[in-house]
Design a protein around this motif. Structure first.
Motif: not given
Ligand code: GAL
Length: 362
Positions: A175-179, A127-130, A181-183, A232-234, A45-53
């Motif tokens: 718009s990220d279904p994980n967000a 993957y990760d997001r539904l 769920s986290f909330k 919600a995230n780092d 999705p992006d390079s804003t959050t380090a994990r993806w790349e």
């Molecule tokens: C979520 C993911 C988190 C976090 C966030 C921002 O969907 O589960 O680990 O990285 O996106 O990209």
């Protein structure tokens, strides 16, 4: 059906058709479901959050290759742009890949493209997001549990745990279904126990948006009136903490996070961030890779995914749902260091020497 022919059939614009035909000409295409050299498209999705790349991309690549030496992997990163991700996915469909692994920038907006892939006979693994639409499988963590871990930790950290403690909530992008769920998970812990003085949704999970929102919260509430921050995230934690520091909030209130980013671990050691949620990258990538390879080979996904998840189309699909883990200063050693995500040398900068020694990171 030949994958390249399938791609050409679904191509809707002349430009996309040209790409599809060019791909057929180049490689002769590959058979769908079990042909030679299965091709897997990976859409990040992006390079804003380090994990993806930093984590997901190399691990998915390695895990796919381990399971399927002759698989070819094509990566694309949408740089947080829905239109770019749609175009990247369209071009993979036109190109006739055998399976797509998708981390949707916006699950609703990508739905028509997921449907297009399905119509072209290309299975999509969320993957990760539904992702919405007719996906074939899902690999992720229990998102509500992530929120519950963050909420519980925040309550623990606000030492007196007194009723009436005031917190600011920095939620992710809705718009990220994980967000979502986290909330939900976090609110199930926090509601009724603390006062949520301000709550923000953060477009595209942007650090600088969280920074701006936190500055606004400090002006509105007063620097001394924030007893805790749910981030919600780092990335959101980083933005919030820099605003708190810029406004000379001292001592800093406890701040949560997620993703076990290197910067977050250093902030935790420095006493600036209270916790992060670690979602071990390796098992998630391994589940995603197993699903993508099975899908590309046309094999059953049930064999590699023991759980099931309900999708937006009403049915259920095979899923792997992993368990997230809380990291505080005392458990860095036992989690990310033990798992080999980071070495002590990587985490412990010279300024953190004493803190690292106290945390057993030597
Ligand atoms: C979520 C993911 C988190 C976090 C966030 C921002 O969907 O589960 O680990 O990285 O996106 O990209």
């Amino acid at each position: 059906m030949k994958a390249c022919a399938r791609g050409a059939v679904v191509a809707v614009t002349a430009a996309v058709a040209a790409v599809a035909l060019a791909a057929c000409g180049d490689s002769g295409g590959s058979d769908s479901g079990g042909g030679d050299h299965p091709r897997i498209g990976v859409l990040l999705p992006d390079s804003t959050t380090a994990r993806w790349e930093t984590n997901d991309r190399p691990m998915l690549n390695r895990q796919i290759k381990e399971l399927c030496a002759d698989c070819e992997v094509e990566h694309a990163n949408a740089k947080n742009d829905v239109a770019i991700q749609q175009a990247q996915m369209e071009s993979m469909i036109a190109d006739g890949v055998d399976a797509i692994l998708l981390v949707a920038v916006d699950s609703k907006a990508l739905r028509p493209t997921v449907t297009k892939a399905d119509q072209a006979g290309i299975p999509v693994i969320a993957y990760d997001r539904l992702a919405e639409g007719p996906i074939s499988g899902y690999a992720s963590f229990d998102g509500e549990e992530v929120g519950r871990l963050q909420g519980k930790a925040l309550l623990r950290a606000m030492s007196d745990g007194a009723m009436g403690d005031r917190i600011v909530m920095m939620n992710g992008d809705p718009s990220d279904p994980n967000a979502v769920s986290f909330k939900k998970g976090a609110l199930s812990e926090l509601e009724g126990k603390v006062e949520i003085s301000k709550a923000y949704d953060t477009r595209q999970w942007r650090t600088e948006v969280a920074n701006m929102n936190m500055s606004g919260a400090i002006s509105a509430l007063g620097a001394g009136n924030i007893d805790g921050v749910y981030a919600a995230n780092d990335g959101l934690a980083a933005g919030s903490i820099s605003a708190l520091k810029a406004n000379k909030v001292d001592p800093l209130p406890p701040v949560t996070g997620q993703d076990a980013e290197l910067g977050a671990l250093r902030r935790i050691l420095a006493g600036e961030q209270y916790m992060t949620v670690y979602k071990p990258f390796e098992p998630e990538a391994s589940a995603g890779a197993a699903l993508a390879v099975a899908a590309a080979r046309g094999e059953s996904l049930d064999r590699v995914a023991p759980d099931r998840v309900r999708t937006s189309t009403g049915g259920t699909v095979p899923a792997v749902l992993l368990t997230p883990i809380t990291i505080t200063v005392d458990t860095i050693d036992d989690t990310v260091v033990k798992d080999g995500v980071y070495t002590i040398q990587q985490i412990c900068t010279p300024q953190l020497d004493a803190a690292c020694a106290r945390a057993g990171l030597t």
